[in-house]
Motif scaffolding. Structure first.
Motif, PDB file in Angstrom:
ATOM      1  N   GLY A 125       1.205   3.865  -3.067  1.00 25.39           N
ATOM      2  CA  GLY A 125       0.840   5.255  -2.789  1.00 25.39           C
ATOM      3  C   GLY A 125       1.953   6.226  -3.172  1.00 25.39           C
TER       4      GLY A 125
ATOM      5  N   CYS B 266      -5.498   5.207 -11.248  1.00 20.17           N
ATOM      6  CA  CYS B 266      -6.729   4.882 -10.507  1.00 20.17           C
ATOM      7  C   CYS B 266      -7.229   3.502 -10.896  1.00 20.17           C
TER       8      CYS B 266
ATOM      9  N   THR C  56       1.844   9.191  -5.966  1.00 23.99           N
ATOM     10  CA  THR C  56       2.185  10.565  -5.572  1.00 23.99           C
ATOM     11  C   THR C  56       3.264  11.153  -6.472  1.00 23.99           C
TER      12      THR C  56
ATOM     13  N   LEU D 216      -5.709   9.676  -2.334  1.00 28.52           N
ATOM     14  CA  LEU D 216      -4.701  10.314  -1.490  1.00 28.52           C
ATOM     15  C   LEU D 216      -3.409  10.573  -2.264  1.00 28.52           C
ATOM     16  N   GLY D 217      -2.989   9.589  -3.058  1.00 26.70           N
ATOM     17  CA  GLY D 217      -1.770   9.758  -3.840  1.00 26.70           C
ATOM     18  C   GLY D 217      -1.899  10.870  -4.866  1.00 26.70           C
TER      19      GLY D 217
ATOM     20  N   GLU E  31      -9.958   0.070  -1.206  1.00 23.00           N
ATOM     21  CA  GLU E  31      -8.549   0.375  -0.937  1.00 23.00           C
ATOM     22  C   GLU E  31      -7.903   1.075  -2.127  1.00 23.00           C
TER      23      GLU E  31
ATOM     24  N   THR F  82      -9.003   4.733  -2.136  1.00 23.81           N
ATOM     25  CA  THR F  82      -8.324   5.489  -1.080  1.00 23.81           C
ATOM     26  C   THR F  82      -6.887   5.816  -1.466  1.00 23.81           C
ATOM     27  N   LEU F  83      -6.168   4.808  -1.957  1.00 25.81           N
ATOM     28  CA  LEU F  83      -4.761   5.005  -2.332  1.00 25.81           C
ATOM     29  C   LEU F  83      -4.629   5.971  -3.503  1.00 25.81           C
ATOM     30  N   SER F  84      -5.472   5.796  -4.521  1.00 25.58           N
ATOM     31  CA  SER F  84      -5.361   6.657  -5.701  1.00 25.58           C
ATOM     32  C   SER F  84      -5.774   8.085  -5.389  1.00 25.58           C
TER      33      SER F  84
ATOM     34  N   ALA G  87      -4.969   0.905  -9.424  1.00 25.90           N
ATOM     35  CA  ALA G  87      -5.207   0.767  -7.981  1.00 25.90           C
ATOM     36  C   ALA G  87      -6.425  -0.109  -7.716  1.00 25.90           C
TER      37      ALA G  87
ATOM     38  N   HIS H  35       0.826  -1.206   0.000  1.00 26.27           N
ATOM     39  CA  HIS H  35       0.000   0.000   0.000  1.00 26.27           C
ATOM     40  C   HIS H  35       0.864   1.260   0.000  1.00 26.27           C
ATOM     41  N   LEU H  36       1.871   1.267   0.864  1.00 26.84           N
ATOM     42  CA  LEU H  36       2.749   2.428   0.948  1.00 26.84           C
ATOM     43  C   LEU H  36       3.529   2.616  -0.354  1.00 26.84           C
TER      44      LEU H  36
END
Length: 248
Positions: free
Chosen positions: A85, A102, A89, A120-121, A113, A116-118, A105, A81-82
């Motif tokens: 992300g 997106c 970013t 926030l990133g 999930e 959320t990752l796409s 992801a 995940h990290l």
């Protein structure tokens, strides 16, 4: 009544009446959403056709392989995940289109999930480009903004709602991030407008990506229909807002 002449180092930044500014932004957003609707429709139909073929031909093995790779990702836990992300970013920060990320992801992590990752990133990547632009490059940006003179009001009175509207436009994300970086927009205003502005298409592409590789054809088709429904609902809301602005 004629307007008095004014001297301005950047004539392209002449301020329009508030109603005209909002109307133009709304019109451009409406045109962009019409184009996005067509693109998403073609994408969804293509994915649906591919998945139908995959479920009833030897290509079904591809779906099994996807499920296997997703299992490997799940075993990595927060590291995966990290890592993803950070990739999103950095990619968005340097100007790589976020929509493909997106979809990826959604495919790798599932809808919730992946969204959320796409999201926030994408937001953090845009914020990174925003910070870089804020530290320098104002003159270069102002010399380029004349290509989209109707965006100049953002340089005078930016708000989270205008940031939201601009995020609906068919312009490169990096251009918008840098442009907003040289405005007086506050950091929290930029982040809120960007987060909300990215949300509709991030949801739609995460649904499409998650639908690819599903072991259930019904689930895949439901998610694709949900993506289409969302795009059309948001497109209708943008169109309605545009009509309201024209009436003013």
């Amino acid at each position: 009544m004629s307007k008095p002449d004014t001297e301005d180092a950047h004539p392209e930044l002449t301020t329009l009446p508030p109603a005209s500014e909002e109307t133009r932004l709304g019109e451009e957003a409406g045109k962009s959403w019409q184009k996005e609707n067509r693109k998403i429709l073609v994408l969804v139909l293509g994915v649906a056709a591919f998945m139908l073929i995959s479920h009833f031909t030897p290509l079904r093995g591809w779906i099994t392989n996807v499920q296997t790779w997703k299992g490997y990702v799940d075993q990595l836990g927060w590291v995966a995940h990290l890592g993803f992300g950070l990739v999103v970013t950095i990619s968005v920060m340097v100007g790589i289109p976020r929509l493909a990320l997106c979809g990826a992801a959604g495919l790798i992590f599932g809808f919730a999930e992946g969204l959320t990752l796409s999201l926030l990133g994408s937001t953090l990547g845009s914020y990174g480009a925003f910070l870089v632009a804020r530290r320098g490059g104002r003159r270069a940006v102002l010399s380029r903004v004349s290509q989209w003179s109707w965006l100049s009001p953002l340089l005078e009175r930016p708000s989270w709602l205008r940031v939201f509207w601009v995020r609906q436009l068919m312009l490169p994300g990096l251009v918008l991030n840098v442009l907003l970086g040289v405005t007086t927009v506050r950091h929290r205003t930029f982040l809120l407008g960007t987060l909300l502005g990215y949300l509709p298409l991030n949801i739609a592409l995460s649904l499409v990506g998650s639908g690819i590789g599903k072991d259930s054809l019904v689930k895949t088709l439901v998610q694709l229909c949900a993506a289409l429904a969302l795009i059309n609902i948001v497109g209708w809301l943008v169109w309605r807002k545009t009509r309201q602005l024209k009436v003013r």
